[in-house]
Design an enzyme around this catalytic site. Structure first.
Site, PDB file in Angstrom:
ATOM      1  N   HIS A  78      66.083 -20.244  -0.524  1.00  7.36           N
ATOM      2  CA  HIS A  78      65.861 -18.953  -1.186  1.00  7.36           C
ATOM      3  C   HIS A  78      66.672 -18.894  -2.493  1.00  7.36           C
ATOM      4  O   HIS A  78      66.140 -18.563  -3.559  1.00  7.36           O
ATOM      5  CB  HIS A  78      66.278 -17.841  -0.222  1.00  7.36           C
ATOM      6  CG  HIS A  78      66.243 -16.462  -0.800  1.00  7.36           C
ATOM      7  ND1 HIS A  78      65.313 -15.527  -0.427  1.00  7.36           N
ATOM      8  CD2 HIS A  78      67.041 -15.852  -1.716  1.00  7.36           C
ATOM      9  CE1 HIS A  78      65.527 -14.414  -1.102  1.00  7.36           C
ATOM     10  NE2 HIS A  78      66.575 -14.569  -1.886  1.00  7.36           N
ATOM     11  N   GLU A  79      67.958 -19.245  -2.396  1.00  6.69           N
ATOM     12  CA  GLU A  79      68.830 -19.200  -3.583  1.00  6.69           C
ATOM     13  C   GLU A  79      68.399 -20.226  -4.630  1.00  6.69           C
ATOM     14  O   GLU A  79      68.454 -19.955  -5.829  1.00  6.69           O
ATOM     15  CB  GLU A  79      70.290 -19.422  -3.190  1.00  6.69           C
ATOM     16  CG  GLU A  79      70.916 -18.267  -2.409  1.00  6.69           C
ATOM     17  CD  GLU A  79      70.802 -16.930  -3.133  1.00  6.69           C
ATOM     18  OE1 GLU A  79      70.929 -16.899  -4.373  1.00  6.69           O
ATOM     19  OE2 GLU A  79      70.554 -15.912  -2.467  1.00  6.69           O
ATOM     20  N   HIS A  82      65.744 -18.819  -6.858  1.00  6.45           N
ATOM     21  CA  HIS A  82      66.276 -18.032  -7.983  1.00  6.45           C
ATOM     22  C   HIS A  82      66.834 -18.946  -9.071  1.00  6.45           C
ATOM     23  O   HIS A  82      66.572 -18.773 -10.248  1.00  6.45           O
ATOM     24  CB  HIS A  82      67.443 -17.147  -7.527  1.00  6.45           C
ATOM     25  CG  HIS A  82      67.052 -16.030  -6.618  1.00  6.45           C
ATOM     26  ND1 HIS A  82      66.101 -15.100  -6.940  1.00  6.45           N
ATOM     27  CD2 HIS A  82      67.511 -15.682  -5.389  1.00  6.45           C
ATOM     28  CE1 HIS A  82      65.995 -14.236  -5.949  1.00  6.45           C
ATOM     29  NE2 HIS A  82      66.837 -14.565  -4.997  1.00  6.45           N
TER      30      HIS A  82
HETATM   31 ZN   LIG Z   1      67.454 -13.424  -3.361  1.00 10.72          ZN
END
Ligand SMILES: [Zn+2]
Length: 372
Positions: A69-70, A73
């Site tokens: 998830h990170e 980004h």
């Molecule tokens: Zn996030």
């Protein structure tokens, strides 16, 4: 958030874990092994060892899911020209240390939405794998359905429209695009973040009366969100106020400098007389380095009279320096990163002046007071 343990690098980004992550790993493994997997309809009738192994595998997989998830980004941030220093996993999930805010609502939107998209994608993959097993109840399917659900929750939770959650950033990007006012957008999205945080806190406390102590977990997340919302808001206001202003505007050019042959004793007297915490050292018109109070700590007091400052200064090559045209957000980044209180401004090796934390603060105070 500083990592306690650096695991390595992915896509040029340092991946680390904070000590608090170990607590959540142990807690999660335990609650899965003792509470979740042995339930009827999940995977009843196995030995304790099996439950503990599945608990540990699931916790580690959750760690990888948060990391993915990170990375979502961070990779989009890098694509938009914003450097990412590191990703740290901690008790409430993960945090990407993205060096500055997005320059446009479009970039903000893409960066924010990338993380939840990864989580939703992973959830879809695990759901597909689970259903392709024909809903058999075995160890593999129990772990798959758990991971499918947990990634879905991760995506949904992060899409709540409160800044600094991803959904709050998407919300901020939308308001920013509509109003063309970044500060206003941040204020509104941070307000929504506070509201959601307090819903978690009060909801969690209420839940604690109904389901017991585990409700407090929700309240704790709310408390964390509330403080993150106000800290992120302040940070964005500061960086928005500093952005677009050059170093030359706040630089202090009326700084006393010294030659390299001055004794430490004389230099100290000079710094005290002019209340300077740092003394730039100039030789033949070039900036050689800086004498700061911390350079003095390593020198025996008895030698202050005989020692020349050239032997103890921090040399120019190992200092971070600025140019007159650099943006003040860069100054903030460098000070944050290095912990330096003042930075020299140079022009082709010649010294122009200093920018200190106090100069930044004064400028901010004036700018914020002039704002309507
Ligand atoms: Zn996030």
């Amino acid at each position: 958030m500083k990592a306690s343990l650096v695991l390595g690098r992915l896509f040029g980004i340092e991946i680390g874990i904070h000590i608090s992550w170990l607590f959540i790993f142990v807690f999660l493994t335990w609650s899965l092994a003792v509470g979740y997997f042995p339930q009827d309809g999940v995977l009843a009738g196995q030995t304790a060892l099996v439950y503990w192994i599945l608990g540990a595998i699931s916790s580690l997989s959750l760690f990888l899911a948060v990391l993915a998830h990170e990375l979502g980004h961070s990779i989009v941030a890098q694509r938009n020209g914003i450097p990412v220093k590191n990703i740290t996993l901690f008790i409430f999930g993960g945090a990407s240390n993205i060096s500055r805010e997005a320059a446009s609502p479009g970039a903000e939107f893409r960066m924010a939405v990338a993380g939840p998209l990864v989580s939703f994608g992973l959830s879809a993959v695990f759901f597909t794998a689970f259903f392709s097993l024909g809903q058999a109840t075995n160890a593999l399917s129990a772990v798959l359905i758990y991971l499918a659900q947990v990634n879905l929750i991760l995506g949904v939770f992060n899409m709540l429209p409160g800044f600094p959650l991803d959904g709050g950033r998407v919300f901020r990007a939308a308001v920013w695009k509509l109003t063309r006012d970044e500060t206003k957008a941040t204020r509104i999205a941070a307000g929504a973040g506070q509201a959601i945080a307090y819903m978690f806190i009060f909801g969690g406390i209420a839940l604690a009366f109904i389901v017991g102590i585990s409700g407090l977990w929700l309240a704790l997340i709310g408390w964390f969100l509330a403080s993150a919302a106000s800290a992120s808001y302040q940070k964005s206001v500061v960086s928005e106020s500093l952005s677009g202003t050059s170093v030359g505007t706040v630089m202090n050019a009326a700084i006393i400098t010294a030659g390299p042959d001055l004794s430490v004793e004389q230099a100290m007297a000079l710094m005290l007389r002019h209340s300077q915490r740092a003394l730039p050292v100039i030789g033949d018109g070039y900036f050689l380095g800086m004498l700061t109070l911390s350079d003095l700590k390593h020198l025996d007091r008895k030698r202050w009279d005989s020692e020349k400052i050239s032997s103890i200064i921090t040399p120019a090559a190992s200092l971070r320096t600025l140019k007159r045209g650099d943006d003040l957000t860069l100054v903030m980044e460098i000070m944050h990163e290095t912990g330096y209180n003042q930075l020299p401004v140079l022009d082709n090796g010649a010294f122009l002046g200093l920018v200190s934390r106090a100069d930044l603060l004064n400028y901010l105070n004036i700018k914020l007071e002039l704002k309507p």
